[in-house]
Write a protein that holds these residues in place. Structure first.
Motif, PDB file in Angstrom:
ATOM      1  N   ILE A  11       0.822  -1.412  -0.013  1.00 51.82           N
ATOM      2  CA  ILE A  11      -0.196  -0.011  -0.138  1.00 51.82           C
ATOM      3  C   ILE A  11       0.830   1.220   0.166  1.00 51.82           C
ATOM      4  CG2 ILE A  11      -1.751   1.301   1.496  1.00 51.82           C
ATOM      5  CD1 ILE A  11      -2.704  -1.550   2.484  1.00 51.82           C
ATOM      6  N   LEU A  12       1.867   1.299   0.858  1.00 54.23           N
ATOM      7  CA  LEU A  12       2.791   2.350   0.938  1.00 54.23           C
ATOM      8  C   LEU A  12       3.506   2.563  -0.524  1.00 54.23           C
ATOM      9  CD1 LEU A  12       3.749   4.415   3.014  1.00 54.23           C
ATOM     10  CD2 LEU A  12       5.878   2.999   3.589  1.00 54.23           C
ATOM     11  N   SER A  13       4.014   1.602  -0.856  1.00 61.37           N
ATOM     12  CA  SER A  13       4.793   1.716  -2.237  1.00 61.37           C
ATOM     13  C   SER A  13       3.705   2.241  -3.482  1.00 61.37           C
ATOM     14  CB  SER A  13       5.341   0.395  -2.467  1.00 61.37           C
ATOM     15  OG  SER A  13       4.570  -0.557  -2.719  1.00 61.37           O
ATOM     16  N   GLN A  14       2.818   1.670  -3.604  1.00 62.38           N
ATOM     17  CA  GLN A  14       1.716   2.180  -4.480  1.00 62.38           C
ATOM     18  C   GLN A  14       1.268   3.673  -4.367  1.00 62.38           C
ATOM     19  OE1 GLN A  14       0.691   0.185  -6.835  1.00 62.38           O
ATOM     20  NE2 GLN A  14      -0.713   1.865  -7.833  1.00 62.38           N
ATOM     21  N   VAL A  15       1.065   3.995  -3.262  1.00 61.16           N
ATOM     22  CA  VAL A  15       0.849   5.561  -2.809  1.00 61.16           C
ATOM     23  C   VAL A  15       1.976   6.373  -3.373  1.00 61.16           C
ATOM     24  CG1 VAL A  15       0.283   7.344  -1.102  1.00 61.16           C
ATOM     25  CG2 VAL A  15      -0.940   5.221  -1.031  1.00 61.16           C
ATOM     26  N   ALA A  16       3.245   5.787  -3.067  1.00 63.73           N
ATOM     27  CA  ALA A  16       4.330   6.610  -3.402  1.00 63.73           C
ATOM     28  C   ALA A  16       4.403   6.464  -4.944  1.00 63.73           C
ATOM     29  CB  ALA A  16       5.561   5.986  -3.176  1.00 63.73           C
ATOM     30  N   THR A  17       3.753   5.680  -5.721  1.00 67.59           N
ATOM     31  CA  THR A  17       4.009   5.891  -7.126  1.00 67.59           C
ATOM     32  C   THR A  17       3.241   6.754  -7.997  1.00 67.59           C
ATOM     33  OG1 THR A  17       2.270   4.117  -7.673  1.00 67.59           O
ATOM     34  CG2 THR A  17       4.452   3.341  -7.256  1.00 67.59           C
ATOM     35  N   TYR A  18       2.001   7.366  -7.160  1.00 70.03           N
ATOM     36  CA  TYR A  18       1.253   8.378  -7.704  1.00 70.03           C
ATOM     37  C   TYR A  18       1.688   9.495  -7.996  1.00 70.03           C
ATOM     38  CZ  TYR A  18      -2.460   4.701  -7.019  1.00 70.03           C
ATOM     39  OH  TYR A  18      -3.098   3.500  -6.821  1.00 70.03           O
ATOM     40  N   GLY A  19       2.788   9.993  -6.809  1.00 72.19           N
ATOM     41  CA  GLY A  19       3.290  11.276  -6.816  1.00 72.19           C
ATOM     42  C   GLY A  19       2.136  12.500  -6.331  1.00 72.19           C
ATOM     43  N   LYS A  20       1.269  12.058  -5.949  1.00 68.03           N
ATOM     44  CA  LYS A  20       0.206  13.109  -5.637  1.00 68.03           C
ATOM     45  C   LYS A  20      -0.869  12.302  -4.810  1.00 68.03           C
ATOM     46  CE  LYS A  20      -2.451  12.445 -10.051  1.00 68.03           C
ATOM     47  NZ  LYS A  20      -3.098  12.950 -11.124  1.00 68.03           N
ATOM     48  N   PRO A  21      -1.759  13.245  -4.028  1.00 67.81           N
ATOM     49  CA  PRO A  21      -2.752  12.655  -3.370  1.00 67.81           C
ATOM     50  C   PRO A  21      -3.636  11.758  -4.107  1.00 67.81           C
ATOM     51  CG  PRO A  21      -2.492  14.887  -2.663  1.00 67.81           C
ATOM     52  CD  PRO A  21      -1.706  14.756  -3.919  1.00 67.81           C
ATOM     53  N   LEU A  49       2.363   7.873  10.643  1.00 62.50           N
ATOM     54  CA  LEU A  49       2.773   9.103  10.105  1.00 62.50           C
ATOM     55  C   LEU A  49       3.389   8.786   8.649  1.00 62.50           C
ATOM     56  CD1 LEU A  49       3.720  11.893  12.411  1.00 62.50           C
ATOM     57  CD2 LEU A  49       1.546  11.576  11.172  1.00 62.50           C
ATOM     58  N   LEU A  50       3.286   7.459   8.235  1.00 64.60           N
ATOM     59  CA  LEU A  50       3.764   7.167   6.767  1.00 64.60           C
ATOM     60  C   LEU A  50       2.774   7.493   5.867  1.00 64.60           C
ATOM     61  CD1 LEU A  50       5.303   3.690   7.823  1.00 64.60           C
ATOM     62  CD2 LEU A  50       6.380   5.559   7.122  1.00 64.60           C
ATOM     63  N   LEU A  51       1.410   7.755   6.202  1.00 61.20           N
ATOM     64  CA  LEU A  51       0.415   8.217   5.253  1.00 61.20           C
ATOM     65  C   LEU A  51      -0.204   9.143   5.994  1.00 61.20           C
ATOM     66  CD1 LEU A  51      -1.012   5.212   3.520  1.00 61.20           C
ATOM     67  CD2 LEU A  51       0.630   6.829   2.580  1.00 61.20           C
ATOM     68  N   GLU A  52      -0.631  10.279   5.316  1.00 64.26           N
ATOM     69  CA  GLU A  52      -1.424  11.301   5.883  1.00 64.26           C
ATOM     70  C   GLU A  52      -2.691  11.530   4.854  1.00 64.26           C
ATOM     71  OE1 GLU A  52       0.456  14.728   7.277  1.00 64.26           O
ATOM     72  OE2 GLU A  52       2.391  13.624   7.812  1.00 64.26           O
ATOM     73  N   GLU A  53      -3.751  12.136   5.449  1.00 66.17           N
ATOM     74  CA  GLU A  53      -5.027  12.455   4.883  1.00 66.17           C
ATOM     75  C   GLU A  53      -5.327  13.652   4.672  1.00 66.17           C
ATOM     76  OE1 GLU A  53      -9.535  10.619   4.997  1.00 66.17           O
ATOM     77  OE2 GLU A  53      -8.420  10.596   6.703  1.00 66.17           O
ATOM     78  N   ASN A  54      -5.884  14.300   3.726  1.00 67.54           N
ATOM     79  CA  ASN A  54      -6.657  15.656   3.357  1.00 67.54           C
ATOM     80  C   ASN A  54      -7.890  15.433   3.860  1.00 67.54           C
ATOM     81  OD1 ASN A  54      -8.104  17.625   2.168  1.00 67.54           O
ATOM     82  ND2 ASN A  54      -6.223  18.179   1.015  1.00 67.54           N
TER      83      ASN A  54
END
Length: 237
Positions: A11-21, A49-54
């Motif tokens: 999940i963490l690596s997938q979020v990193a691939t987007y480059g945006k929220p 705090l490895l992911l945060e939410e708007n």
């Protein structure tokens, strides 16, 4: 999807691939993971705090702890600049874009890059990833990973680990000591990659990318330059 221990990192690596929220729905679709399970893992990542939410859009993005880890990595990289120097030498000699790639989960991750000065060039960015089954970098990394890791990668991408043709391809790449791809991941791009192995440990791979039209002219010399540089790095202490 892989076992429970892997899912948080996937999940963490997938979020990193987007480059945006990104929305949780988009993430759920891309990972083929039920929303209920996904929210549980996201909650854990948010706690660290490895992911945060708007709070307005409910989209998630890389958190401040991830950025701290990235910052520490950058500092360590500056202290050990032999790979950067190798890429600079290669780029100066070949005139092409050079990268240092490492296996990260189920992707190949670029940690260093030196772009070509040519007007027509292949562009790649630090932090950019590609599937660990496509492209010269990915193939040479995968071929030199342990069998158990290869099995996980095959399962993740829905491949048959025991497929004879796939196994023969991995074995050939290991024997050759390099991998070449043409329009495998990017159309019109030739990539050549060589693994960096020290004390039987895969450190990563150095890769040269060039437009296919330019690669037709004297690219054998480029391959030799890459092999020579890799030999120096593999022998470094």
């Amino acid at each position: 999807m892989s076992n429970t221990n892997d899912k948080v990192f996937i999940i963490l690596s997938q979020v990193a691939t987007y480059g945006k929220p990104v929305s949780v729905k988009r993430l759920s679709k891309d990972l083929n993971m039920p929303l209920s399970s996904l929210y549980r893992y996201i909650t854990l990542l948010k706690d660290w705090l490895l992911l945060e939410e708007n709070l307005s859009t409910r989209e998630i993005y890389i958190g401040s702890m991830s950025l701290t880890l990235a910052s520490n990595h950058e500092r360590a990289k500056l202290e050990n600049s032999e790979y950067q120097k190798a890429l600079e030498r290669l780029s100066n000699v070949t005139g092409e874009t050079c990268m240092f790639m490492v296996p990260a989960g189920y992707h190949a991750l670029c940690t260093l890059c030196r772009e070509s000065s040519e007007a027509l060039r292949c562009s790649f960015e630090v932090g950019q990833t590609q599937p660990l089954i496509k492209g010269a970098s990915s193939k040479v990394l995968l071929a030199n990973l342990p069998k158990e890791r290869q099995k996980k990668v095959a399962k993740y991408y829905g491949l048959n680990f025991h497929d004879l043709q796939w196994q023969q391809s991995l074995s050939k790449t290991r024997r050759d000591g390099f991998s070449i791809s043409t329009s495998d991941y990017y159309a019109g791009v030739v990539g050549v990659s060589v693994p960096i192995i020290r004390k039987k440990h895969l450190c990563g791979a150095i890769t040269i990318m060039a437009p296919s039209e330019r690669a037709k002219k004297g690219f054998e010399r480029v391959i030799q330059d890459l092999m020579n540089e890799a030999s120096i790095l593999c022998g470094s202490r």
